[in-house]
Every structure is written in C-alpha cells, then in structure tokens.
Design an enzyme around this catalytic site. Structure first.
Site, PDB file in Angstrom:
ATOM      1  N   SER A  48       0.843  -1.193   0.000  1.00 26.33           N
ATOM      2  CA  SER A  48       0.000   0.000   0.000  1.00 26.33           C
ATOM      3  C   SER A  48       0.881   1.246   0.000  1.00 26.33           C
ATOM      4  CB  SER A  48      -0.932  -0.029   1.222  1.00 26.33           C
ATOM      5  OG  SER A  48      -1.933   0.951   1.122  1.00 26.33           O
ATOM      6  N   ASN A  49       0.321   2.382   0.358  1.00 26.13           N
ATOM      7  CA  ASN A  49       1.093   3.636   0.389  1.00 26.13           C
ATOM      8  C   ASN A  49       0.611   4.507   1.546  1.00 26.13           C
ATOM      9  OD1 ASN A  49      -1.074   5.515  -0.599  1.00 26.13           O
ATOM     10  ND2 ASN A  49      -0.976   4.097  -2.337  1.00 26.13           N
ATOM     11  N   ARG A  50       1.193   5.690   1.687  1.00 28.57           N
ATOM     12  CA  ARG A  50       0.970   6.503   2.890  1.00 28.57           C
ATOM     13  C   ARG A  50      -0.234   7.434   2.811  1.00 28.57           C
ATOM     14  NH1 ARG A  50       6.278   9.578   3.910  1.00 28.57           N
ATOM     15  NH2 ARG A  50       4.922  10.571   5.432  1.00 28.57           N
TER      16      ARG A  50
ATOM     17  N   ALA B 100      -4.718   7.674  -3.956  1.00 27.35           N
ATOM     18  CA  ALA B 100      -3.367   7.246  -4.314  1.00 27.35           C
ATOM     19  C   ALA B 100      -3.467   5.774  -4.722  1.00 27.35           C
ATOM     20  CB  ALA B 100      -2.418   7.429  -3.135  1.00 27.35           C
TER      21      ALA B 100
END
Ligand code: CTP
Length: 214
Positions: A21-23, A88
């Site tokens: 995943s991402n932030r 995102a």
C-alpha cells in the site's frame, strides 16, 4: 452538480495477512467530498481504507484494491458531472496473490509486481463534457511531471503537490499545491489546510461546469 471523489490508498494483497500500500491518509479527498456536500452538491465518495470518518450526507463506497476502485469509478462515471481523483491508487500489485499465509524463512524474498491499469487514463476516451481533476504526487520536477500527467490523462486540471515538503502531501492536515491547466497556466497556492485547498477545487469546478450541470 453530481461529483465523484476518490480518496485514500489502495491495498494490493500479497496473501491473506499482508498487502502492498502507500501513505495516503484520505484527508485531501475527504476534504473535497465534505466541501462539495456542504455547498449542496450530490457527492459519491469512493474510498480506499482510511482511519477517518466519511462526511455526513455523501454516498460512500468503500473499496480495497485498485481493481475494486476502478470498477466503482467506472460504474459511477456516467452518472456524474465531474470527478476529483484524489486517491493514491497503486501503480504495481503482487503478480501472484497467495491463498495461504506465506511462511517466514531466513532467506530474502523477492516479490514480483505487475503494473496496475491507470484509472484516469482509461477515462480519457469516455469523459465527454465531464470535468476530470487529477492529483500529482511528486518528489522532483513538480511542474513538468504534473503537466505530463495532465496531458497524458487528458485532465481538465491537475493539483500538483511536492510530497517531500513536511507541510504537504501524505498524512498531514495542510497542503502546498500548484493548480495546473491544459493551456499551460498554473496557480501556486500558499501552504493551507487541506479543507481550504478543497474549497479552491470546488470553486474551480463550479466556475467551469457546463451550465446544464450546475
Ligand atoms: N491514478 C489512477 N490510476 C492509477 C494510478 C494513478 O487513476 N493506477 C491517478 C491518481 O489518482 C492521480 C493521478 O493518476 O489523480 C496521478 O497519480 P500519481 O501517482 O501522481 O502519478 P502516476 O500516474 O501514478 O505516475 P508516477 O507514479 O510515474 O508519478
């Protein structure tokens, strides 16, 4: 107007307990959804997993993977006048999703990743008179990268932010963005709360929507 907003990260599973995943916190997209709803617009929010509460009065579709987000966006797109794509979305996902939890071992692990189809790029050919706003998260060459994405994805506006600045981008409550348009013009906004950036985006949509959609 009827507005679709996407927000938050996507999660791409590795096995039943792990994901890539991402932030993204979802704060920017949720602020856009809340601002539009407060002005009386009809809002459909497609959200990846986040820790914040959805604004009251919006229609909420929760998704997890880029694939699910793509399906939700495609299903809703013909019902809206505009899309703000603040999510995102993953650019890569594990090429193989294991059915069982992968056991640890003392050797290193290589995870083959495959590219994820770009949702905005897929909408470019079918957007018609809809306004489509994208975001560009950059760590270098902010303006040129934003312009490249704006034209490649046939967007009507892109909100560019340098995600390396401590008061902008992922997780924080403020953002420092440059709004960029297809005619080459741009407007740099000072650092401000994401809720204020959201107001600028809704202002622009309201001013630029065809009269039939306002
Ligand atoms: N986006 C999308 N589908 C993807 C990836 C991104 O629709 N699979 C959208 C994002 O929601 C955002 C815009 O494309 O509005 C730009 O995303 P960004 O991550 O900044 O750029 P990428 O196109 O992924 O390019 P790069 O990773 O090279 O910066």
């Amino acid at each position: 107007m009827k507005l679709m907003v996407t927000a938050g990260p996507t999660r791409e599973p590795v096995d039943p307990v792990r994901f890539v995943s991402n932030r993204s916190s979802g704060k920017m997209g949720y602020a856009v959804a809340a601002a539009a709803q407060l002005r009386g617009h009809d809002v459909l929010l497609v959200s990846g997993p986040v820790a914040i509460k959805a604004p009251g009065g919006v229609e909420l579709i929760m998704v997890e993977t880029a694939d699910q987000m793509q399906r939700a966006v495609m299903a809703g797109f013909n019902k809206v006048d505009a899309l703000v794509m603040a999510a995102a979305v993953a650019d890569w996902r594990p090429a193989v999703v294991h059915v069982q939890k992968q056991k640890k071992s003392s050797t290193s692990l290589t995870l083959p990743l495959e590219p994820v189809p770009d949702i905005l790029a897929q909408l470019a050919g079918i957007k018609g008179s809809r306004l489509v706003v994208g975001f560009a998260a950059e760590t270098e060459n902010l303006l040129s990268e934003a312009q490249r994405k704006l034209s490649a994805k046939r967007l009507d506006m892109i909100v560019a932010n340098d995600v390396t600045a401590p008061d902008a981008g992922f997780e924080v409550d403020t953002n420092r963005v440059v709004l960029v348009w297809p005619d080459g013009s741009s407007r740099e906004l000072p650092c401000m709360p994401k809720t204020d950036v959201a107001e600028y985006i809704i202002d622009w949509l309201e001013e630029n929507l065809p009269a039939s959609a306002t």
